[in-house]
Each structure stands twice: as structure tokens, then as C-alpha cells.
Design a protein around this motif. Sequence first.
Motif, mmCIF file in Angstrom:
data_model
loop_
_atom_site.group_PDB
_atom_site.id
_atom_site.type_symbol
_atom_site.label_atom_id
_atom_site.label_comp_id
_atom_site.label_asym_id
_atom_site.label_seq_id
_atom_site.Cartn_x
_atom_site.Cartn_y
_atom_site.Cartn_z
ATOM 1 N N MET A 1 1.002 -1.215 0.108
ATOM 2 C CA MET A 1 0.038 -0.195 0.015
ATOM 3 C C MET A 1 0.922 1.433 -0.038
ATOM 4 S SD MET A 1 -2.431 1.479 3.067
ATOM 5 C CE MET A 1 -1.348 2.133 4.095
ATOM 6 N N THR A 2 0.561 2.101 -0.956
ATOM 7 C CA THR A 2 1.326 3.273 -0.950
ATOM 8 C C THR A 2 0.321 4.606 -0.838
ATOM 9 O OG1 THR A 2 2.914 2.266 -2.563
ATOM 10 C CG2 THR A 2 2.996 4.891 -2.345
ATOM 11 N N LYS A 3 0.227 5.468 0.242
ATOM 12 C CA LYS A 3 -0.686 6.405 0.116
ATOM 13 C C LYS A 3 0.144 7.592 -0.272
ATOM 14 C CE LYS A 3 -4.462 6.803 3.137
ATOM 15 N NZ LYS A 3 -5.164 6.785 4.398
ATOM 16 N N ARG A 4 -0.822 8.468 -1.130
ATOM 17 C CA ARG A 4 -0.511 9.608 -1.747
ATOM 18 C C ARG A 4 -1.557 10.854 -1.504
ATOM 19 N NH1 ARG A 4 4.274 8.564 -1.543
ATOM 20 N NH2 ARG A 4 5.489 7.626 -3.385
ATOM 21 N N PHE A 5 -1.164 11.984 -1.542
ATOM 22 C CA PHE A 5 -2.051 13.151 -1.274
ATOM 23 C C PHE A 5 -1.941 14.151 -2.367
ATOM 24 C CE2 PHE A 5 -1.027 10.905 2.788
ATOM 25 C CZ PHE A 5 -2.187 10.704 3.225
ATOM 26 N N THR A 6 -3.015 15.156 -2.548
ATOM 27 C CA THR A 6 -2.900 16.150 -3.389
ATOM 28 C C THR A 6 -3.141 17.434 -2.573
ATOM 29 O OG1 THR A 6 -5.619 16.360 -3.547
ATOM 30 C CG2 THR A 6 -4.200 14.696 -5.230
ATOM 31 N N GLU A 7 -2.818 18.619 -3.216
ATOM 32 C CA GLU A 7 -3.211 19.829 -2.495
ATOM 33 C C GLU A 7 -4.428 20.236 -2.258
ATOM 34 O OE1 GLU A 7 -0.708 22.965 -4.687
ATOM 35 O OE2 GLU A 7 1.089 21.942 -3.973
ATOM 36 N N ASP A 8 -5.410 19.442 -3.123
ATOM 37 C CA ASP A 8 -6.924 19.802 -2.893
ATOM 38 C C ASP A 8 -7.386 18.906 -1.821
ATOM 39 O OD1 ASP A 8 -7.282 21.498 -5.035
ATOM 40 O OD2 ASP A 8 -6.984 19.934 -6.335
ATOM 41 N N HIS A 9 -6.511 18.173 -1.152
ATOM 42 C CA HIS A 9 -6.993 17.350 -0.005
ATOM 43 C C HIS A 9 -7.742 15.843 -0.330
ATOM 44 C CE1 HIS A 9 -5.509 20.817 2.137
ATOM 45 N NE2 HIS A 9 -6.353 21.443 1.602
ATOM 46 N N ALA A 105 3.722 8.553 -13.883
ATOM 47 C CA ALA A 105 4.213 9.828 -13.488
ATOM 48 C C ALA A 105 3.130 10.610 -12.750
ATOM 49 C CB ALA A 105 4.594 10.502 -14.884
ATOM 50 N N GLU A 106 1.961 10.608 -12.913
ATOM 51 C CA GLU A 106 0.887 11.353 -12.283
ATOM 52 C C GLU A 106 0.675 11.313 -10.813
ATOM 53 O OE1 GLU A 106 -2.489 12.376 -15.560
ATOM 54 O OE2 GLU A 106 -3.224 10.751 -14.074
ATOM 55 N N VAL A 107 0.968 9.749 -10.430
ATOM 56 C CA VAL A 107 1.095 9.277 -9.229
ATOM 57 C C VAL A 107 2.392 9.699 -8.423
ATOM 58 C CG1 VAL A 107 1.282 7.342 -7.537
ATOM 59 C CG2 VAL A 107 -0.447 7.302 -9.404
ATOM 60 N N ALA A 108 3.429 9.633 -9.111
ATOM 61 C CA ALA A 108 4.920 10.051 -8.685
ATOM 62 C C ALA A 108 4.718 11.526 -8.178
ATOM 63 C CB ALA A 108 5.771 9.679 -9.555
ATOM 64 N N SER A 109 3.907 12.491 -8.958
ATOM 65 C CA SER A 109 3.953 13.875 -8.474
ATOM 66 C C SER A 109 3.485 14.204 -7.162
ATOM 67 C CB SER A 109 3.512 14.678 -9.868
ATOM 68 O OG SER A 109 1.856 14.287 -10.008
ATOM 69 N N LEU A 110 2.544 13.141 -6.622
ATOM 70 C CA LEU A 110 1.639 13.699 -5.647
ATOM 71 C C LEU A 110 2.644 13.465 -4.245
ATOM 72 C CD1 LEU A 110 -1.491 11.325 -6.491
ATOM 73 C CD2 LEU A 110 -1.089 14.024 -6.795
ATOM 74 N N MET A 111 2.144 14.180 -3.191
ATOM 75 C CA MET A 111 2.790 14.271 -2.091
ATOM 76 C C MET A 111 2.602 12.874 -1.271
ATOM 77 S SD MET A 111 1.621 18.054 -0.459
ATOM 78 C CE MET A 111 0.027 18.026 -1.158
ATOM 79 N N ASP A 112 4.002 12.565 -0.468
ATOM 80 C CA ASP A 112 3.728 11.527 0.420
ATOM 81 C C ASP A 112 3.018 12.155 1.674
ATOM 82 O OD1 ASP A 112 5.675 12.760 1.747
ATOM 83 O OD2 ASP A 112 7.356 11.356 1.159
ATOM 84 N N GLU A 113 2.949 11.258 2.650
ATOM 85 C CA GLU A 113 2.301 11.566 4.004
ATOM 86 C C GLU A 113 2.862 12.762 4.577
ATOM 87 O OE1 GLU A 113 -0.735 9.407 7.279
ATOM 88 O OE2 GLU A 113 0.575 8.104 5.658
#
Length: 123
Positions: A1-9, A105-113
Amino acid sequence: MTKRFTEDHEWLDIQGDVATVGITTFAQSQLGDVVFVELPETGAQVAKGKEAAVVESVKAASEVYAPVSGEVVEVNTALPDAPDTVNSDPEGSGWFMKIRFSDEAEVASLMDEAAYKAFVDAL
């Protein structure tokens, strides 16, 4: 499991090429009591950064943006009848949709926890 986050929460839980998507604990705390959720259709194509779902609370209506582009392969059918699940368990059973994504690449551009926590702390 890998969790990622966006600036839009939005959060994503990545398993293989499928991302489970929901809104973060911070987002639901800003919204207040969630009273309505509108989900996309299974099979819908979503584009990163574009509206994919709607969540309404007693305070406001907000869009839930697709954090990655791809096909909606499942939606949380329990949410429309129990939208308060978004408040009680936003990063668990309050998930909105599962997206089969096409671009790593879209996933890689997102923030980690850690990066997301720093982002929220700076707000």
C-alpha cells in the motif's frame, strides 16, 4: 500500500494500477457534517485535476477532483445512503471511488504523507 495526497486534500491508496480515492481528514474537518455525496459512474473516464465527484456538507458543496487520470472501476455504493461515513472514517470506509490509472508519473507527482502533513501545517 502506498498512500499519496493532493493539494486539493484528496488521498489515494495505490495498489497495483488501481488507486482508491477519498478526501482527507483535514478536508472533512473543514467541510463539517457531510450530508450528500455524488459519485461518478463505474466505467467513467476521469482526468487528473478535473471534477470526479461532489461532496456537500451543511456548510458548503465541494468538488472532489480526480488525483489521477483513468477509468473509474468501482464506487463506494454505501456512501450515498450514509454520507456521514465521510466524517467518521474519511481515510477508510469513507472512500469515494477506485480509479485504474494509466500514468505512473501522475502518481509520482503527488505528495507522500510527510509532505502532505507539512503542507497542511503551513495552511
